[in-house]
Design a protein around this motif. Structure first.
Motif, PDB file in Angstrom:
ATOM      1  N   ARG A 333       0.845  -1.182   0.000  1.00  0.00           N
ATOM      2  CA  ARG A 333       0.000   0.000   0.000  1.00  0.00           C
ATOM      3  C   ARG A 333       0.884   1.236   0.000  1.00  0.00           C
ATOM      4  N   SER A 334       0.316   2.390  -0.346  1.00  0.00           N
ATOM      5  CA  SER A 334       1.089   3.632  -0.380  1.00  0.00           C
ATOM      6  C   SER A 334       1.534   4.002   1.029  1.00  0.00           C
ATOM      7  N   GLN A 432       1.846  -3.672   8.385  1.00  0.00           N
ATOM      8  CA  GLN A 432       1.456  -2.784   7.292  1.00  0.00           C
ATOM      9  C   GLN A 432       0.630  -1.615   7.841  1.00  0.00           C
TER      10      GLN A 432
END
Length: 467
Positions: A333-334, A432
């Motif tokens: 993910r960004s 994350q």
């Protein structure tokens, strides 16, 4: 007229002509300077309108700055400024030409008005002279009529001394005398008619004089305005010339500075390249060990399965390593929430008009840049182990390096550069989306942003293909 301009005094024709001569001299001088300066410029491609031109130019300067991302920020800024100034120079030169054109137009207008003022003044002088002549004629005619009337009064209606008009009679007959009297009356009537005509001419001349004076007043007002426009245009041209001169001086200075600094910059780039190669080698070695351990584990699992199958009298084919799976399995993910990407991954060619410090026409930008303001939270792109956090001498300042292990035969490492501070430490396990740093402008950076890299199987790849 600008707020800094003093009101011009009422110009006479001579002053207007002198102003025109001075303006032509200034215009000629500016044209010579401009012709010399335009020969030294290196224009960039411009879009059709001014706003697009400025945007294109800013983008070009930003590319230069980004191309020197891991070089001293002062040098990167100087190189960016050089492109900016070079790009602005053609527009400034054109603005100077336009301003010169307005000066020439204003001069032409002022000179035309000056000529019209001169002509009107000459016309006024002629009318005034005519009035003076007419006034004298009227005075003479009135005097003559007065003399006739005086003599007529004294002699009871007919002048007794007709020699006033015709000279001596020398005692002629009565008939001759009556004829002379009749001629005298005709002369008196003629003088009255002449006086009437002279008065009419005088009235007409005065009306013409008033019209000419009104025209002169109007022309002088227009001439004053034209002279003010000329002065304003000349001031603008001088300001534009000053800007052109400054741009030329700045580009010359910056180019000289960069040329002088070129050996040191190239040495610095070589050191940065060596440091980045060391980072790449470290990643490669770490990935090699991780993949070997992963493959050993996969072999162990396969061998255990084969042994179990043999114990049950089943045949099991020998272990064959599976090809790497899809990297999307990492589920990256960004590292930012809602922050735009300001610079992409890939080859960055040296922009035209700048110095090729790399000696190969550009360099490879091994990550993407996010336009993150200083202090923006940075989040882990995926779960993994932090193996480097804090300051490093690779040009990236405060950075975080995370190993995400091996998934389906692929190894992945992510790197986050230029942070103002980090919130994790080496050896720490992160999940994350966990906060790992705050973006900044540390290291060789010219402004707040974040440089993000993804290394897949020991090779830098475009993060956009994984996000």
């Amino acid at each position: 007229m600008t707020s800094l301009q003093r009101p011009a005094p009422k110009p006479g024709p001579a002053r207007l002509r002198a102003a025109g001569r001075r303006s032509r001299l200034v215009s000629a001088t500016l044209a010579l300077v401009l012709a010399a300066s335009m020969g030294a410029s290196t224009p960039v491609a411009f879009a059709d309108n001014l706003e697009d031109q400025q945007a294109t130019l800013r983008d070009e300067a930003a590319r230069v700055q980004h191309s020197l991302e891991f070089v001293d920020s002062r040098i990167a800024q100087a190189a960016s400024d050089l492109v900016l100034y070079q790009g602005q120079l053609p527009g400034a030169q054109q603005a100077l030409l336009d301003a010169q054109g307005r000066v020439a137009s204003a001069v032409k207008e002022a000179e035309a008005l000056a000529a019209r003022v001169d002509l009107a003044q000459q016309n006024k002088a002629k009318i005034t002279q005519q009035l003076e002549t007419d006034q004298q004629k009227i005075a003479d005619t009135k005097k003559l009529i007065g003399q006739i009337a005086t003599q007529a009064y004294k002699s009871g209606g007919v002048p007794s001394n007709l020699s006033l008009f015709f000279g001596s009679n020398n005692g002629g007959s009565l008939t001759d005398t009556i004829d002379l009297a009749d001629q005298a009356m005709r002369s008196q009537n003629s003088a009255m008619d002449k006086l009437t005509q002279q008065n009419a001419t005088n009235i007409n001349s005065r009306a013409r004089l008033e019209a000419v004076e009104a025209e002169i007043k109007d022309l002088k007002a227009k001439a004053d305005a034209a002279l003010a426009r000329e002065q304003a245009a000349r001031d603008e041209a001088e300001a534009q010339k000053a800007q052109v001169d400054k741009l030329i001086a700045d580009t010359t200075r910056l180019d000289a500075e960069l040329q002088a600094a070129k050996p040191g910059i190239q040495n610095q780039l070589a050191q940065v390249k060596a440091q980045q190669d060391a980072v790449a080698a470290e990643i490669a070695e770490r990935d090699r060990k991780l993949r070997e351990a992963w493959e050993a584990e996969q072999r162990r699992i396969a061998e255990a399965a084969a042994a179990a199958a043999r114990a049950q009298g089943q045949a099991k084919p020998p272990y064959v390593p599976a090809p790497p799976g899809n990297p999307s399995a990492f589920g990256l993910r960004s590292p930012f929430n809602g922050v735009r990407i300001s610079s992409g991954f890939g080859w960055r060619a040296t922009p035209p008009g700048t110095i090729d410090f790399y000696g190969q026409g550009g360099y490879m930008h091994t990550g993407i840049d996010f336009a993150a303001a200083c202090g923006t939270p940075v989040y882990a792109a995926a779960a993994g182990t932090v193996y480097s956090a804090g300051w490093a001498n690779d040009g990236g300042g405060n950075n975080v390096k995370i190993s995400h292990g091996v998934v389906q035969g692929n190894s992945l490492t992510t790197i986050y550069y230029h942070n103002v501070s980090v919130t994790v430490s080496p050896g720490q396990q992160v999940s994350q989306g966990q906060l790992i740093a705050y973006s900044g402008t540390t290291g060789n950076s010219t402004g707040c942003h974040s440089h993000f890299e993804t290394w897949l199987n020991s090779r830098a790849v475009d993060p956009m293909g994984l996000l």
